[in-house]
Design a protein around this motif. Structure first.
Motif, PDB file in Angstrom:
ATOM      1  N   PRO A  50       0.678 -33.206  -2.403  1.00 13.70           N
ATOM      2  CA  PRO A  50      -0.260 -33.608  -1.316  1.00 13.70           C
ATOM      3  C   PRO A  50      -1.755 -33.483  -1.689  1.00 13.70           C
ATOM      4  O   PRO A  50      -2.203 -32.735  -2.290  1.00 13.70           O
ATOM      5  N   ALA A  51      -2.330 -34.577  -0.950  1.00  8.89           N
ATOM      6  CA  ALA A  51      -3.919 -34.293  -1.156  1.00  8.89           C
ATOM      7  C   ALA A  51      -4.362 -33.998   0.307  1.00  8.89           C
ATOM      8  O   ALA A  51      -4.843 -34.751   0.957  1.00  8.89           O
ATOM      9  N   LEU A  52      -4.047 -32.832   0.621  1.00 11.59           N
ATOM     10  CA  LEU A  52      -4.717 -32.283   1.978  1.00 11.59           C
ATOM     11  C   LEU A  52      -6.108 -31.511   1.636  1.00 11.59           C
ATOM     12  O   LEU A  52      -6.374 -30.753   0.874  1.00 11.59           O
ATOM     13  N   PRO A  53      -6.869 -32.311   2.673  1.00 14.21           N
ATOM     14  CA  PRO A  53      -8.379 -31.672   2.516  1.00 14.21           C
ATOM     15  C   PRO A  53      -8.456 -30.546   2.797  1.00 14.21           C
ATOM     16  O   PRO A  53      -7.893 -29.802   3.766  1.00 14.21           O
ATOM     17  N   GLY A  95      -1.622 -26.102 -12.581  1.00 13.96           N
ATOM     18  CA  GLY A  95      -2.772 -26.083 -13.234  1.00 13.96           C
ATOM     19  C   GLY A  95      -3.878 -26.973 -12.704  1.00 13.96           C
ATOM     20  O   GLY A  95      -5.121 -26.829 -13.079  1.00 13.96           O
ATOM     21  N   MET A  96      -3.451 -27.755 -11.737  1.00 14.65           N
ATOM     22  CA  MET A  96      -4.583 -28.650 -10.884  1.00 14.65           C
ATOM     23  C   MET A  96      -5.784 -27.947 -10.330  1.00 14.65           C
ATOM     24  O   MET A  96      -6.936 -28.451 -10.397  1.00 14.65           O
ATOM     25  N   ASP A  97      -5.304 -26.923  -9.844  1.00 15.04           N
ATOM     26  CA  ASP A  97      -6.100 -26.131  -8.663  1.00 15.04           C
ATOM     27  C   ASP A  97      -7.448 -25.422  -9.650  1.00 15.04           C
ATOM     28  O   ASP A  97      -8.252 -24.975  -9.162  1.00 15.04           O
ATOM     29  N   THR A  98      -7.230 -25.150 -11.036  1.00 14.10           N
ATOM     30  CA  THR A  98      -8.003 -24.333 -11.807  1.00 14.10           C
ATOM     31  C   THR A  98      -8.939 -25.373 -12.651  1.00 14.10           C
ATOM     32  O   THR A  98      -9.814 -25.236 -13.512  1.00 14.10           O
ATOM     33  N   ARG A  99      -8.756 -26.654 -12.508  1.00  9.62           N
ATOM     34  CA  ARG A  99      -9.577 -27.730 -13.230  1.00  9.62           C
ATOM     35  C   ARG A  99     -10.997 -27.744 -12.669  1.00  9.62           C
ATOM     36  O   ARG A  99     -11.149 -27.714 -11.744  1.00  9.62           O
ATOM     37  N   GLY A 137     -14.878 -37.923  -9.267  1.00 14.24           N
ATOM     38  CA  GLY A 137     -15.069 -37.527  -7.831  1.00 14.24           C
ATOM     39  C   GLY A 137     -14.217 -36.640  -7.402  1.00 14.24           C
ATOM     40  O   GLY A 137     -14.092 -36.005  -6.418  1.00 14.24           O
ATOM     41  N   PHE A 138     -13.167 -36.350  -8.379  1.00 12.67           N
ATOM     42  CA  PHE A 138     -12.209 -35.339  -8.025  1.00 12.67           C
ATOM     43  C   PHE A 138     -12.496 -33.887  -8.110  1.00 12.67           C
ATOM     44  O   PHE A 138     -12.875 -33.493  -9.338  1.00 12.67           O
ATOM     45  N   ASP A 139     -12.533 -33.156  -7.055  1.00  7.96           N
ATOM     46  CA  ASP A 139     -12.708 -31.585  -7.301  1.00  7.96           C
ATOM     47  C   ASP A 139     -11.764 -30.933  -6.763  1.00  7.96           C
ATOM     48  O   ASP A 139     -11.597 -30.997  -5.359  1.00  7.96           O
ATOM     49  N   PRO A 140     -11.191 -29.824  -7.251  1.00  7.88           N
ATOM     50  CA  PRO A 140      -9.898 -29.105  -6.978  1.00  7.88           C
ATOM     51  C   PRO A 140     -10.253 -28.352  -5.682  1.00  7.88           C
ATOM     52  O   PRO A 140      -9.586 -28.031  -4.766  1.00  7.88           O
ATOM     53  N   ALA A 141     -11.587 -28.072  -5.409  1.00 10.31           N
ATOM     54  CA  ALA A 141     -12.266 -27.178  -4.695  1.00 10.31           C
ATOM     55  C   ALA A 141     -11.953 -27.803  -3.059  1.00 10.31           C
ATOM     56  O   ALA A 141     -12.150 -27.014  -2.109  1.00 10.31           O
ATOM     57  N   ASP A 142     -11.848 -29.122  -3.268  1.00 12.69           N
ATOM     58  CA  ASP A 142     -11.809 -30.008  -1.967  1.00 12.69           C
ATOM     59  C   ASP A 142     -10.437 -29.956  -1.209  1.00 12.69           C
ATOM     60  O   ASP A 142     -10.190 -30.456  -0.277  1.00 12.69           O
ATOM     61  N   TYR A 143      -9.361 -29.416  -1.951  1.00  9.49           N
ATOM     62  CA  TYR A 143      -8.009 -29.644  -1.581  1.00  9.49           C
ATOM     63  C   TYR A 143      -7.276 -28.437  -1.612  1.00  9.49           C
ATOM     64  O   TYR A 143      -7.798 -27.358  -2.089  1.00  9.49           O
TER      65      TYR A 143
END
Length: 220
Positions: free
Chosen positions: A126-129, A157-161, A167-173
């Motif tokens: 999911p792409a949950l803000p 591993g997506m959360d640590t990228r 424009g994709f920032d793992p910190a946003d999700y």
């Protein structure tokens, strides 16, 4: 009984959520005739195998492959997405398969689904803000009925990228660890692991090789 097309038309007219998110995802779906593989996610198939069918919420249902597969398996399916384009496609797939699904055109938080309503809440990649009040995380947990299961699957591993130029920032999700941090003694973690992904051929995201699978059960 209202058919899927009529139900979705009604839901689309009353969209609940961020207009920007709806427009972004509608654009992504409009760019391609088919965005995803059209087959159910492998981790979902594996984790649901031992569960008795009941009421399920498919969060971020996309073009409906998971929702249709669950309905074929006897589940009472409610499927939610911010994209009306995706829901149109999903409803068509459900009609073709001869199954009934309740389509909800909304963001997870804005949908304000009844608490404790689902025996399974499934959120596949999911792409949950992320918000300061952890609204999405709490909405996932709140939707699960006593004795029910939350299944959250993400690309490992997506959360640590680092933030991408796209424009994709793992910190946003929202990531599984954030949901896990909110669990109380009312919950039991049954699965929390990284495993090789059963990746379908084609479709966006097919290049990811490992899944982070998080499954927790709310005590009855």
């Amino acid at each position: 009984m209202t058919d899927d097309k009529t139900a979705h038309a009604h839901a689309s007219a009353g969209y609940l959520g961020d207009p920007g998110a709806r427009a972004e995802w509608d654009d992504r779906y409009n760019d391609r005739r088919q965005l995803w593989s059209g087959r159910p996610n492998g981790a979902l198939v594996t984790e649901v195998a031992a569960l008795a069918p009941g009421r399920v919420l498919d969060v971020g249902c996309g073009e409906g492959a998971d929702a249709v597969w669950l309905a074929r398996g006897g589940w009472d399916v409610t499927a939610l997405d911010v994209s009306g384009v995706a829901l149109d496609r999903a409803a068509g797939h459900a009609r073709d398969a001869g199954v009934t699904v309740r389509w909800v055109h909304a963001g997870l938080v804005e949908a304000a689904l009844p608490a404790g309503s689902f025996d399974l809440v499934s959120a596949q990649y999911p792409a949950l803000p992320r918000t300061p009040d952890a609204a999405a995380e709490r909405a996932l947990l709140t939707a699960v009925a006593p004795g029910g299961v939350l299944l959250l699957v993400h690309h490992a591993g997506m959360d640590t990228r680092h933030a991408h130029d796209s424009g994709f920032d793992p910190a946003d999700y929202v990531w599984p660890a954030m949901v896990a941090s909110l669990l109380t003694d009312d919950w039991e973690v049954e699965v929390d692991e990284v495993r090789p992904r059963v990746a379908p051929e084609g479709g966006a995201g097919a290049h990811h090789t490992d899944d982070l699978v998080f499954r927790a059960r709310r005590r009855a």
